[in-house]
Structures are given as structure tokens and as C-alpha cells.
Design a protein around this motif. Structure first.
Motif, PDB file in Angstrom:
ATOM      1  N   GLU A 106      31.001  16.357   7.661  1.00 36.63           N
ATOM      2  CA  GLU A 106      30.361  15.472   6.682  1.00 36.63           C
ATOM      3  C   GLU A 106      28.851  15.439   6.853  1.00 36.63           C
ATOM      4  O   GLU A 106      28.107  15.418   5.866  1.00 36.63           O
ATOM      5  N   GLU A 107      28.375  15.456   8.094  1.00 30.91           N
ATOM      6  CA  GLU A 107      26.928  15.457   8.318  1.00 30.91           C
ATOM      7  C   GLU A 107      26.303  16.775   7.878  1.00 30.91           C
ATOM      8  O   GLU A 107      25.199  16.804   7.325  1.00 30.91           O
ATOM      9  N   LEU A 108      27.012  17.877   8.110  1.00 29.42           N
ATOM     10  CA  LEU A 108      26.518  19.178   7.668  1.00 29.42           C
ATOM     11  C   LEU A 108      26.488  19.243   6.147  1.00 29.42           C
ATOM     12  O   LEU A 108      25.552  19.800   5.559  1.00 29.42           O
ATOM     13  N   THR A 109      27.490  18.691   5.498  1.00 31.75           N
ATOM     14  CA  THR A 109      27.522  18.647   4.035  1.00 31.75           C
ATOM     15  C   THR A 109      26.292  17.940   3.493  1.00 31.75           C
ATOM     16  O   THR A 109      25.626  18.420   2.558  1.00 31.75           O
ATOM     17  N   GLU A 110      25.974  16.793   4.071  1.00 30.32           N
ATOM     18  CA  GLU A 110      24.813  16.020   3.617  1.00 30.32           C
ATOM     19  C   GLU A 110      23.526  16.822   3.822  1.00 30.32           C
ATOM     20  O   GLU A 110      22.630  16.813   2.959  1.00 30.32           O
ATOM     21  N   PHE A 111      23.411  17.518   4.934  1.00 26.50           N
ATOM     22  CA  PHE A 111      22.229  18.343   5.195  1.00 26.50           C
ATOM     23  C   PHE A 111      22.094  19.440   4.138  1.00 26.50           C
ATOM     24  O   PHE A 111      21.001  19.673   3.588  1.00 26.50           O
ATOM     25  N   LEU A 112      23.189  20.143   3.843  1.00 29.42           N
ATOM     26  CA  LEU A 112      23.139  21.240   2.877  1.00 29.42           C
ATOM     27  C   LEU A 112      22.783  20.743   1.481  1.00 29.42           C
ATOM     28  O   LEU A 112      22.051  21.412   0.745  1.00 29.42           O
ATOM     29  N   ARG A 113      23.262  19.573   1.118  1.00 31.23           N
ATOM     30  CA  ARG A 113      22.989  19.033  -0.213  1.00 31.23           C
ATOM     31  C   ARG A 113      21.533  18.630  -0.387  1.00 31.23           C
ATOM     32  O   ARG A 113      21.017  18.613  -1.509  1.00 31.23           O
ATOM     33  N   PRO A 149      35.135  23.928  24.571  1.00 29.50           N
ATOM     34  CA  PRO A 149      35.331  25.382  24.567  1.00 29.50           C
ATOM     35  C   PRO A 149      35.843  25.961  23.255  1.00 29.50           C
ATOM     36  O   PRO A 149      35.690  27.152  23.011  1.00 29.50           O
ATOM     37  N   ALA A 150      36.451  25.158  22.386  1.00 31.59           N
ATOM     38  CA  ALA A 150      37.099  25.721  21.198  1.00 31.59           C
ATOM     39  C   ALA A 150      36.141  25.932  20.035  1.00 31.59           C
ATOM     40  O   ALA A 150      36.365  26.780  19.182  1.00 31.59           O
ATOM     41  N   ASN A 151      35.064  25.136  19.986  1.00 33.24           N
ATOM     42  CA  ASN A 151      34.178  25.159  18.827  1.00 33.24           C
ATOM     43  C   ASN A 151      34.954  24.918  17.531  1.00 33.24           C
ATOM     44  O   ASN A 151      34.765  25.619  16.533  1.00 33.24           O
ATOM     45  N   ALA A 152      35.835  23.920  17.567  1.00 37.22           N
ATOM     46  CA  ALA A 152      36.538  23.484  16.357  1.00 37.22           C
ATOM     47  C   ALA A 152      35.675  22.457  15.642  1.00 37.22           C
ATOM     48  O   ALA A 152      34.929  21.697  16.265  1.00 37.22           O
ATOM     49  N   LEU A 153      35.770  22.433  14.332  1.00 33.82           N
ATOM     50  CA  LEU A 153      34.904  21.598  13.496  1.00 33.82           C
ATOM     51  C   LEU A 153      35.594  20.287  13.154  1.00 33.82           C
ATOM     52  O   LEU A 153      36.635  20.276  12.503  1.00 33.82           O
ATOM     53  N   ASP A 154      35.021  19.171  13.584  1.00 31.30           N
ATOM     54  CA  ASP A 154      35.621  17.872  13.293  1.00 31.30           C
ATOM     55  C   ASP A 154      35.072  17.305  11.985  1.00 31.30           C
ATOM     56  O   ASP A 154      34.086  17.798  11.425  1.00 31.30           O
ATOM     57  N   VAL A 155      35.723  16.254  11.481  1.00 35.49           N
ATOM     58  CA  VAL A 155      35.368  15.666  10.195  1.00 35.49           C
ATOM     59  C   VAL A 155      33.946  15.120  10.194  1.00 35.49           C
ATOM     60  O   VAL A 155      33.181  15.332   9.247  1.00 35.49           O
ATOM     61  N   ARG A 156      33.567  14.395  11.249  1.00 38.03           N
ATOM     62  CA  ARG A 156      32.232  13.800  11.281  1.00 38.03           C
ATOM     63  C   ARG A 156      31.146  14.868  11.177  1.00 38.03           C
ATOM     64  O   ARG A 156      30.190  14.730  10.395  1.00 38.03           O
ATOM     65  N   THR A 157      31.287  15.939  11.925  1.00 37.73           N
ATOM     66  CA  THR A 157      30.302  17.007  11.886  1.00 37.73           C
ATOM     67  C   THR A 157      30.296  17.688  10.524  1.00 37.73           C
ATOM     68  O   THR A 157      29.232  18.010   9.974  1.00 37.73           O
ATOM     69  N   ARG A 168      34.569  19.601   0.694  1.00 43.93           N
ATOM     70  CA  ARG A 168      33.214  19.251   0.259  1.00 43.93           C
ATOM     71  C   ARG A 168      32.163  20.059   1.009  1.00 43.93           C
ATOM     72  O   ARG A 168      31.143  20.462   0.433  1.00 43.93           O
ATOM     73  N   LEU A 169      32.397  20.285   2.297  1.00 42.75           N
ATOM     74  CA  LEU A 169      31.451  21.089   3.073  1.00 42.75           C
ATOM     75  C   LEU A 169      31.327  22.492   2.506  1.00 42.75           C
ATOM     76  O   LEU A 169      30.214  23.001   2.298  1.00 42.75           O
ATOM     77  N   ALA A 172      13.670  19.637  15.936  1.00 43.87           N
ATOM     78  CA  ALA A 172      15.044  19.724  16.438  1.00 43.87           C
ATOM     79  C   ALA A 172      15.749  18.390  16.272  1.00 43.87           C
ATOM     80  O   ALA A 172      15.155  17.329  16.464  1.00 43.87           O
ATOM     81  N   PHE A 173      17.022  18.448  15.889  1.00 44.27           N
ATOM     82  CA  PHE A 173      17.857  17.258  15.773  1.00 44.27           C
ATOM     83  C   PHE A 173      19.311  17.695  15.728  1.00 44.27           C
ATOM     84  O   PHE A 173      19.607  18.902  15.755  1.00 44.27           O
ATOM     85  N   ASP A 174      20.233  16.731  15.661  1.00 41.41           N
ATOM     86  CA  ASP A 174      21.663  17.040  15.646  1.00 41.41           C
ATOM     87  C   ASP A 174      22.319  16.585  14.355  1.00 41.41           C
ATOM     88  O   ASP A 174      21.921  15.579  13.755  1.00 41.41           O
ATOM     89  N   LEU A 175      23.347  17.330  13.944  1.00 38.59           N
ATOM     90  CA  LEU A 175      24.241  16.937  12.854  1.00 38.59           C
ATOM     91  C   LEU A 175      25.633  16.859  13.464  1.00 38.59           C
ATOM     92  O   LEU A 175      26.341  17.859  13.522  1.00 38.59           O
ATOM     93  N   GLY A 176      26.017  15.685  13.959  1.00 44.11           N
ATOM     94  CA  GLY A 176      27.264  15.610  14.703  1.00 44.11           C
ATOM     95  C   GLY A 176      27.174  16.521  15.905  1.00 44.11           C
ATOM     96  O   GLY A 176      26.282  16.368  16.739  1.00 44.11           O
ATOM     97  N   ASP A 177      28.056  17.508  15.977  1.00 44.84           N
ATOM     98  CA  ASP A 177      28.043  18.452  17.088  1.00 44.84           C
ATOM     99  C   ASP A 177      27.396  19.774  16.713  1.00 44.84           C
ATOM    100  O   ASP A 177      27.689  20.820  17.310  1.00 44.84           O
ATOM    101  N   ILE A 178      26.499  19.735  15.746  1.00 46.12           N
ATOM    102  CA  ILE A 178      25.697  20.902  15.391  1.00 46.12           C
ATOM    103  C   ILE A 178      24.244  20.609  15.746  1.00 46.12           C
ATOM    104  O   ILE A 178      23.688  19.591  15.335  1.00 46.12           O
ATOM    105  N   THR A 179      23.651  21.485  16.541  1.00 48.17           N
ATOM    106  CA  THR A 179      22.230  21.354  16.852  1.00 48.17           C
ATOM    107  C   THR A 179      21.425  22.104  15.797  1.00 48.17           C
ATOM    108  O   THR A 179      21.820  23.181  15.348  1.00 48.17           O
TER     109      THR A 179
END
Length: 264
Positions: free
Chosen positions: A36-43, A26-34, A92-93, A3-10
Motif C-alpha cells: 500500500e505504501e509503494l502504491t501511494e508512492f507510485l501514484r 530471508p524470503a523477501n515476501a511482500l506484505d500488505v502494508r508495504t 492496486r499496486l 533516503a526514506f522507507d516505504l514499509g519494508d522498501i528502502t
């Protein structure tokens, strides 16, 4: 389990499945930092030997309500910004999500809006709460679709349905989108995660490289000439013919038993 985090993604990895949960209530809106971290994980996910499928979902009552404009360093309030490139982190994401070789299942647990459409629909299989609300929102807010939306959604949504979604911007339910062929399973809220996990488990137990190359062939064909598509197909057949899982597939067929794939 890892288990680990990618910004605000567990992220939780178990049984070959990486479960990614957007947790920005409450909104579950996606910020830039998250993003970008998700993009790096997927790549880089193909380098993680323990990940053979991905499950995308959200926390609470919302899947993803779009980009977090308020939290993105005041982008909307800066008069000098070049808006042509203001959403590149999201573009990019979604390119990374479109191109990732690992099979992806989205578990749409609630509200979807804005770029949330792509986070949900660029998955290979979509399981959604039948009552979940989807709103495209761009034209409703006086904007045009962006962050890759015009490229990706035009490839997966029939033309006149896409116009209805984008121009009218009326809220729709997952049940309606299932009727339109955009959602694979529209189920009761409590069945979303179990159904999506079962599909992810099936994919994780499959011939990983074969599944990844199959994804690539279909996506590339959307932008290829027939000559290039046939060339890509021949190269893919040759590549997969040398894998362990291809040999296991043939041997299990001859022996009349279920194949035991290892992902190589």
C-alpha cells in the motif's frame, strides 16, 4: 541523496533515479502494508521533481517470493473472509506500477515467485541474474492466479508460453525468460545492479514527459479500438509538441549536438 522507507522498501534518490529495494529477508515476501505504501508512492511520483526514473530490486538472494501470507493479519486462516477482495492491495499496486508515467527498470537479483512476477515484469525494462529462479507457484499450491496476474501477464507474455508458466508451474531461469523475450538483459549476478542502473540513468536523462506519454500510448492500445488509439496518438503528439524537451530535441538535431533534456 534523499533516503526514506516505504514499509519494508528502502528508497534512495540520486541522479534522478529512485532506487527501491525490497528488504524483507530471508524470503523477501511482500506484505500488505508495504504494498500500500509503494502504491501511494507510485501514484504521486510524478510530483517529485527529483525522480525521472525508478529502479526496483530486492535485497540478498531474492527479488520477491510473492505475497507474505503469514504476515498479512492471518488472512489465510479466517474462514469468514470474502476471498474475492482479499488481494486488492496487491491489485492496486500492480495497477499503479502499470500506469506510472516514470520509466521503471527492474533489477532481478534472485528468486522470483508468485506476485513477484508482476513486480519484475511490469517494469519497462527487465535486467536479471541469468541464473535466478522464477516459479509461478499459484497452481502448484492449488490456487488460481490473482492480484491482477491474469490481466497483466496475458498482455506481456505470449499465450502458449503463459500456459506453460502457469499450468506446469516449473521453475525457469532468467536465461530462459530472456530467450522467450520476457527479460531484456540476462547477466551475471554481479552485473545486475550496474546494468540496471546504467539503463535507469539513461532514462532519467531522457525527455521525461515524452517517455511517460509513450508508455501510456502503448498500454492503452492493448485495450483500445483502432479509432481510440489513433485519437490518443493525435492528442499525445499535440501535448508533447509544446514541451521544452521537444523543442530541445529539434534544436539539437539542427545544430548537430546531443540533446540536453530537462524533463519538462
Amino acid at each position: 541523496m534523499t533516503a526514506f522507507d516505504l514499509g519494508d522498501i528502502t528508497v534512495e534518490i540520486s541522479g534522478g533515479v529512485a532506487t527501491l529495494t525490497l528488504d524483507r529477508e530471508p524470503a523477501n515476501a511482500l506484505d500488505v502494508r508495504t504494498a500500500e505504501e509503494l502504491t501511494e508512492f507510485l501514484r504521486k511520483v510524478v510530483d517529485r521533481k527529483g525522480v525521472r526514473a525508478i529502479l526496483l530490486t530486492g535485497s540478498g538472494r531474492r527479488f520477491c517470493t510473492g505475497a507474505d501470507i503469514a504476515g498479512n493479519a492471518g488472512i489465510a486462516q479466517r474462514s469468514t473472509i470474502d476471498y474475492r477482495f482479499g488481494h486488492d492491495s496487491y491489485t492496486r499496486l500492480f495497477q499503479a506500477l502499470w500506469e506510472v508515467e516514470v520509466p521503471v527498470v527492474s533489477a532481478v537479483n534472485g528468486t522470483v515467485a508468485g506476485v513477484g512476477w508482476m513486480l519484475a515484469l511490469l517494469a519497462d525494462l527487465v535486467v536479471a541474474d541469468e541464473a535466478a529462479r522464477w516459479t509461478h507457484v499459484f497452481t502448484r499450491r492449488g490456487m488460481v492466479p490473482h492480484a491482477g496476474d491474469p490481466y497483466f501477464l496475458a498482455r506481456i507474455i505470449p499465450f502458449h508460453r503463459l500456459n506453460e508458466i502457469a499450468l506446469l508451474s516449473d521453475p525457469l531461469t532468467s536465461a530462459t525468460l530472456a530467450e522467450w523475450g520476457l527479460v531484456n538483459r540476462a547477466v551475471a549476478a554481479e552485473e545486475v545492479l550496474p546494468t540496471a542502473r546504467a539503463l535507469a540513468d539513461r532514462l532519467a536523462a531522457g525527455p521525461t514527459r515524452s517517455l511517460g506519454v509513450t508508455k501510456q500510448l502503448y498500454r492503452r492500445s492493448l485495450d483500445s479500438s483502432i479509432t481510440q488509439a489513433f485519437s490518443d496518438e493525435r492528442a499525445a503528439v499535440a501535448l508533447i509538441s509544446t514541451t521544452h524537451d521537444r523543442r530541445e530535441g529539434l534544436l539539437s538535431f539542427k545544430e548537430g549536438r546531443d540533446a540536453q533534456f530537462v524533463g519538462d
